[in-house]
Design a protein around this motif. Structure first.
Motif, PDB file in Angstrom:
ATOM      1  N   TRP A  38       0.841  -1.202   0.000  1.00  0.00           N
ATOM      2  CA  TRP A  38       0.000   0.000   0.000  1.00  0.00           C
ATOM      3  C   TRP A  38       0.876   1.252   0.000  1.00  0.00           C
ATOM      4  CZ3 TRP A  38      -0.676   4.071   3.486  1.00  0.00           C
ATOM      5  CH2 TRP A  38      -1.796   4.885   3.247  1.00  0.00           C
ATOM      6  N   VAL A  39       1.937   1.263   0.807  1.00  0.00           N
ATOM      7  CA  VAL A  39       2.830   2.420   0.861  1.00  0.00           C
ATOM      8  C   VAL A  39       3.523   2.611  -0.496  1.00  0.00           C
ATOM      9  CG1 VAL A  39       4.992   3.270   1.875  1.00  0.00           C
ATOM     10  CG2 VAL A  39       3.188   2.364   3.334  1.00  0.00           C
ATOM     11  N   GLN A  40       3.902   1.527  -1.149  1.00  0.00           N
ATOM     12  CA  GLN A  40       4.552   1.620  -2.468  1.00  0.00           C
ATOM     13  C   GLN A  40       3.627   2.307  -3.468  1.00  0.00           C
ATOM     14  OE1 GLN A  40       7.576   0.857  -3.112  1.00  0.00           O
ATOM     15  NE2 GLN A  40       7.844   0.345  -5.265  1.00  0.00           N
ATOM     16  N   VAL A  41       2.356   1.896  -3.476  1.00  0.00           N
ATOM     17  CA  VAL A  41       1.386   2.477  -4.412  1.00  0.00           C
ATOM     18  C   VAL A  41       1.159   3.951  -4.095  1.00  0.00           C
ATOM     19  CG1 VAL A  41      -1.029   2.425  -5.158  1.00  0.00           C
ATOM     20  CG2 VAL A  41       0.249   0.282  -4.885  1.00  0.00           C
ATOM     21  N   VAL A  42       0.996   4.286  -2.814  1.00  0.00           N
ATOM     22  CA  VAL A  42       0.702   5.666  -2.422  1.00  0.00           C
ATOM     23  C   VAL A  42       1.891   6.580  -2.724  1.00  0.00           C
ATOM     24  CG1 VAL A  42       0.227   7.184  -0.470  1.00  0.00           C
ATOM     25  CG2 VAL A  42      -0.991   5.016  -0.690  1.00  0.00           C
ATOM     26  N   VAL A  43       3.104   6.132  -2.392  1.00  0.00           N
ATOM     27  CA  VAL A  43       4.292   6.973  -2.612  1.00  0.00           C
ATOM     28  C   VAL A  43       4.502   7.235  -4.104  1.00  0.00           C
ATOM     29  CG1 VAL A  43       6.814   6.999  -2.462  1.00  0.00           C
ATOM     30  CG2 VAL A  43       5.451   6.356  -0.469  1.00  0.00           C
ATOM     31  N   VAL A  44       4.462   6.165  -4.908  1.00  0.00           N
ATOM     32  CA  VAL A  44       4.665   6.340  -6.352  1.00  0.00           C
ATOM     33  C   VAL A  44       3.525   7.143  -6.968  1.00  0.00           C
ATOM     34  CG1 VAL A  44       4.879   5.146  -8.559  1.00  0.00           C
ATOM     35  CG2 VAL A  44       6.053   4.255  -6.527  1.00  0.00           C
ATOM     36  N   GLY A  45       2.287   6.822  -6.572  1.00  0.00           N
ATOM     37  CA  GLY A  45       1.138   7.538  -7.113  1.00  0.00           C
ATOM     38  C   GLY A  45       1.162   9.013  -6.764  1.00  0.00           C
ATOM     39  N   THR A  46       1.515   9.327  -5.511  1.00  0.00           N
ATOM     40  CA  THR A  46       1.576  10.729  -5.102  1.00  0.00           C
ATOM     41  C   THR A  46       2.683  11.467  -5.834  1.00  0.00           C
ATOM     42  OG1 THR A  46       0.788  10.077  -2.913  1.00  0.00           O
ATOM     43  CG2 THR A  46       1.743  12.265  -3.108  1.00  0.00           C
ATOM     44  N   ALA A  47       3.831  10.813  -5.977  1.00  0.00           N
ATOM     45  CA  ALA A  47       4.944  11.460  -6.689  1.00  0.00           C
ATOM     46  C   ALA A  47       4.575  11.753  -8.140  1.00  0.00           C
ATOM     47  CB  ALA A  47       6.186  10.553  -6.630  1.00  0.00           C
ATOM     48  N   ILE A  48       3.873  10.816  -8.806  1.00  0.00           N
ATOM     49  CA  ILE A  48       3.444  11.046 -10.191  1.00  0.00           C
ATOM     50  C   ILE A  48       2.411  12.162 -10.251  1.00  0.00           C
ATOM     51  CG2 ILE A  48       2.237  10.000 -12.145  1.00  0.00           C
ATOM     52  CD1 ILE A  48       3.532   7.336 -11.343  1.00  0.00           C
ATOM     53  N   TYR A  49       1.462  12.151  -9.291  1.00  0.00           N
ATOM     54  CA  TYR A  49       0.417  13.174  -9.293  1.00  0.00           C
ATOM     55  C   TYR A  49       1.013  14.576  -9.101  1.00  0.00           C
ATOM     56  CZ  TYR A  49      -3.787  15.723  -7.960  1.00  0.00           C
ATOM     57  OH  TYR A  49      -4.807  16.641  -7.883  1.00  0.00           O
ATOM     58  N   THR A  64      11.414   2.718  -1.177  1.00  0.00           N
ATOM     59  CA  THR A  64      10.182   2.250  -0.536  1.00  0.00           C
ATOM     60  C   THR A  64      10.053   0.734  -0.652  1.00  0.00           C
ATOM     61  OG1 THR A  64       9.105   4.353  -1.091  1.00  0.00           O
ATOM     62  CG2 THR A  64       7.684   2.524  -0.463  1.00  0.00           C
ATOM     63  N   GLY A  65      10.348   0.202  -1.833  1.00  0.00           N
ATOM     64  CA  GLY A  65      10.273  -1.246  -2.016  1.00  0.00           C
ATOM     65  C   GLY A  65      11.289  -1.986  -1.171  1.00  0.00           C
ATOM     66  N   LEU A  66      12.547  -1.474  -1.123  1.00  0.00           N
ATOM     67  CA  LEU A  66      13.582  -2.117  -0.327  1.00  0.00           C
ATOM     68  C   LEU A  66      13.232  -2.093   1.153  1.00  0.00           C
ATOM     69  CD1 LEU A  66      16.394  -3.389  -0.081  1.00  0.00           C
ATOM     70  CD2 LEU A  66      17.348  -1.070   0.001  1.00  0.00           C
ATOM     71  N   PHE A  67      12.760  -0.952   1.627  1.00  0.00           N
ATOM     72  CA  PHE A  67      12.404  -0.836   3.037  1.00  0.00           C
ATOM     73  C   PHE A  67      11.218  -1.732   3.372  1.00  0.00           C
ATOM     74  CE2 PHE A  67      13.942   1.564   6.528  1.00  0.00           C
ATOM     75  CZ  PHE A  67      12.909   1.617   7.465  1.00  0.00           C
ATOM     76  N   GLY A  68      10.276  -1.874   2.437  1.00  0.00           N
ATOM     77  CA  GLY A  68       9.146  -2.776   2.657  1.00  0.00           C
ATOM     78  C   GLY A  68       9.581  -4.222   2.759  1.00  0.00           C
ATOM     79  N   LEU A  69      10.509  -4.657   1.879  1.00  0.00           N
ATOM     80  CA  LEU A  69      11.016  -6.029   1.938  1.00  0.00           C
ATOM     81  C   LEU A  69      11.756  -6.294   3.250  1.00  0.00           C
ATOM     82  CD1 LEU A  69      12.332  -6.474  -1.724  1.00  0.00           C
ATOM     83  CD2 LEU A  69      10.303  -7.539  -0.702  1.00  0.00           C
ATOM     84  N   LEU A  70      12.564  -5.310   3.689  1.00  0.00           N
ATOM     85  CA  LEU A  70      13.256  -5.465   4.969  1.00  0.00           C
ATOM     86  C   LEU A  70      12.269  -5.561   6.132  1.00  0.00           C
ATOM     87  CD1 LEU A  70      16.226  -2.953   4.534  1.00  0.00           C
ATOM     88  CD2 LEU A  70      16.335  -5.453   4.504  1.00  0.00           C
ATOM     89  N   SER A  71      11.190  -4.806   6.055  1.00  0.00           N
ATOM     90  CA  SER A  71      10.174  -4.855   7.110  1.00  0.00           C
ATOM     91  C   SER A  71       9.498  -6.217   7.159  1.00  0.00           C
ATOM     92  CB  SER A  71       9.135  -3.752   6.895  1.00  0.00           C
ATOM     93  OG  SER A  71       9.728  -2.473   6.949  1.00  0.00           O
ATOM     94  N   VAL A  72       9.189  -6.789   5.987  1.00  0.00           N
ATOM     95  CA  VAL A  72       8.572  -8.119   5.938  1.00  0.00           C
ATOM     96  C   VAL A  72       9.521  -9.170   6.501  1.00  0.00           C
ATOM     97  CG1 VAL A  72       7.715  -9.924   4.400  1.00  0.00           C
ATOM     98  CG2 VAL A  72       7.045  -7.543   4.019  1.00  0.00           C
ATOM     99  N   ALA A  73      10.814  -9.075   6.118  1.00  0.00           N
ATOM    100  CA  ALA A  73      11.799 -10.025   6.639  1.00  0.00           C
ATOM    101  C   ALA A  73      11.950  -9.889   8.153  1.00  0.00           C
ATOM    102  CB  ALA A  73      13.142  -9.809   5.948  1.00  0.00           C
ATOM    103  N   GLY A  74      11.968  -8.648   8.643  1.00  0.00           N
ATOM    104  CA  GLY A  74      12.057  -8.433  10.089  1.00  0.00           C
ATOM    105  C   GLY A  74      10.855  -8.974  10.827  1.00  0.00           C
ATOM    106  N   CYS A  75       9.669  -8.832  10.214  1.00  0.00           N
ATOM    107  CA  CYS A  75       8.449  -9.353  10.847  1.00  0.00           C
ATOM    108  C   CYS A  75       8.494 -10.880  10.913  1.00  0.00           C
ATOM    109  CB  CYS A  75       7.235  -8.880  10.065  1.00  0.00           C
ATOM    110  SG  CYS A  75       5.667  -9.370  10.817  1.00  0.00           S
ATOM    111  N   ARG A  76       8.961 -11.515   9.842  1.00  0.00           N
ATOM    112  CA  ARG A  76       9.077 -12.986   9.847  1.00  0.00           C
ATOM    113  C   ARG A  76      10.014 -13.449  10.959  1.00  0.00           C
ATOM    114  NH1 ARG A  76      10.262 -15.832   4.273  1.00  0.00           N
ATOM    115  NH2 ARG A  76      10.022 -17.583   5.721  1.00  0.00           N
ATOM    116  N   TYR A  77      11.126 -12.766  11.136  1.00  0.00           N
ATOM    117  CA  TYR A  77      12.080 -13.129  12.180  1.00  0.00           C
ATOM    118  C   TYR A  77      11.458 -12.948  13.562  1.00  0.00           C
ATOM    119  CZ  TYR A  77      16.257 -12.989  15.116  1.00  0.00           C
ATOM    120  OH  TYR A  77      17.183 -13.219  16.111  1.00  0.00           O
TER     121      TYR A  77
END
Length: 337
Positions: A38-49, A64-77
Motif C-alpha cells: 500500500w505504501v509503495q502504491v501511495v508513494v509512487v502515485g503521489t509522486a506522479i500526481y 520504498t520497495g527495499l524498506f518494505g522487503l526489509l520490514s517483511v523479513a524483520g516481521c518474519r524473524y
C-alpha cells in the motif's frame, strides 16, 4: 492528502516509508506485506500526481520497495522468535507443574491451599519448595527454603522434591524421611563442590498428619525453619516446637540425631506454613511484616480468602518490592474418612 491539498514544496509522503516497519513490530507477516504494498502504491502515485522528476520517482520507488522487503523479513524473524519463546515458556510451565504442583492439593487427611511466587519471575521457579505426599500412615507435608538463588538453587529444589516424594512413601518414620532429605542435600552439595559451585543449606519443615479420627496430634521435624501458625476461630498462635534442629546439610555437625515433636491440630483449625519471604518482608521504614497481627485480623475469612488477603497485603506492605521467594501453605483437615 496534505501534500496534494497544500501544494507546498515540503513533501510529507516519503515519511510513509516507515509505516511497514511499525506494522512489522506489531502485526503478522501478511499485514506487513499489505502495508508495504500500500505504501509503495501511495508513494509512487503521489509522486506522479505531483509531477515529480522521473529519477526522483524511481529513487523513491526503489527505497520504498527495499524498506518494505526489509520490514517483511524483520516481521518474519520476530514472529519466529516469539513462537520459539512461547514454546520454551510452555515447556517451562509444564515442567514447573510437574515439580511444584499447583495448589490446591487434597488428600484423605488435608486440603492444602496457598501461594507460590518466585522472586525471579522469568525462571518460574525459585529456591522455595513445597509438596504434599500420601503415605501409608497418612499425609506428609514439606515446605523448605534453599539458601541463595539461581539455577544451582533450583537444582537443589529438584533433588529434594524427588527425594521427598520417594521417601514419604518408603519410610515408616518421619525421621527416616528427614534422613533421606539430608542425604540428598549432602550428595547434591558434594557434586556442586566438584563443579566449583557453592554448597547450600536448606531450612525445612516436615510434617506427618494422620486421620483426625485416630489422632489430632501432628508430628513435625523442624530443620531450622519458621514454626507454623495455628488459626482456630479468631485465636492465632505460633506453635512452640522448642529448639529447632539444624538445617538440612548440617547433620554431621549436630550433637544428636534429629527428633520430631508433636502438637495438636484439631479438626476445624487451620495451619499456616510459610517461608522467610513472608516474615522478613519489610516496608519503607524497615519494619518486618506483622504476620501474626494480620492473621488475627482475617482469621474469620475462609482459607482461600485468607491466603488471598495475606498475599495482597504483603505486596502492598513491601514498598521496596519483592526480594525473596514467597511461599504460603494453608492446611485444613478434611471431613471424616
Amino acid at each position: 492528502m496534505l501534500d496534494v491539498s497544500t501544494g507546498t514544496a515540503v513533501r510529507l509522503y516519503p515519511l510513509l516509508i516507515f509505516l511497514p516497519a511499525i506494522v512489522s513490530g506489531l502485526g503478522v507477516v501478511w499485514q506487513t506485506a499489505v502495508a508495504a504494498a500500500w505504501v509503495q502504491v501511495v508513494v509512487v502515485g503521489t509522486a506522479i500526481y505531483l509531477r515529480g522528476e522521473p529519477n526522483d520517482i524511481l529513487l523513491a520507488a526503489g527505497f520504498t520497495g527495499l524498506f518494505g522487503l526489509l520490514s517483511v523479513a524483520g516481521c518474519r524473524y520476530r514472529v519466529k522468535r516469539e513462537a520459539e519463546v512461547f514454546r520454551l515458556r510452555s515447556a517451562t510451565s509444564a515442567l514447573r507443574q510437574l515439580l511444584v504442583r499447583p495448589l490446591p492439593l487434597r488428600t484423605a487427611e488435608i486440603v492444602a491451599e496457598g501461594l507460590y511466587q518466585p522472586v525471579e519471575e522469568d525462571t518460574m521457579m525459585g529456591g522455595d519448595m513445597y509438596d504434599v505426599a500420601v503415605a501409608q500412615t497418612g499425609t506428609r507435608v514439606l515446605i523448605a527454603d534453599v539458601q541463595g538463588k539461581g539455577l544451582s538453587a533450583i537444582g537443589m529444589v529438584v533433588a529434594l522434591l524427588g527425594s521427598f516424594r520417594e521417601a514419604a512413601h518408603r519410610e515408616e518414620t518421619l525421621t527416616g524421611v528427614v534422613a533421606a532429605l539430608e542425604s540428598s542435600v549432602v550428595r547434591h552439595n558434594y557434586f556442586a563442590a566438584q563443579n566449583g559451585e557453592p554448597e547450600r543449606l536448606v531450612t525445612a519443615l516436615i510434617l506427618d498428619i494422620k486421620d483426625a479420627s485416630l489422632t489430632e496430634a501432628v508430628e513435625v521435624v523442624n530443620c531450622g525453619h519458621i514454626a507454623p501458625y495455628v488459626v482456630q476461630g479468631r485465636d492465632v498462635r505460633q506453635v512452640d516446637l522448642g529448639q529447632a534442629e539444624v538445617p538440612l546439610g548440617l547433620a554431621a555437625l549436630a550433637p544428636a540425631p534429629r527428633a520430631g515433636v508433636s502438637f495438636r491440630f484439631a479438626r476445624g483449625a487451620r495451619l499456616l506454613l510459610c517461608t522467610d519471604g513472608v516474615t522478613e518482608a519489610r516496608d519503607a521504614d524497615g519494619r518486618f511484616y506483622p504476620l501474626e497481627e494480620r492473621l488475627r485480623a482475617w482469621a474469620a475469612d475462609p482459607p482461600t480468602g485468607l491466603v488471598r488477603a495475606l498475599s495482597e497485603d504483603l505486596h502492598a506492605f513491601s514498598a521496596a518490592g519483592q526480594h525473596d521467594d514467597t511461599t504460603m501453605l494453608m492446611l485444613r483437615r478434611t471431613g471424616p474418612s
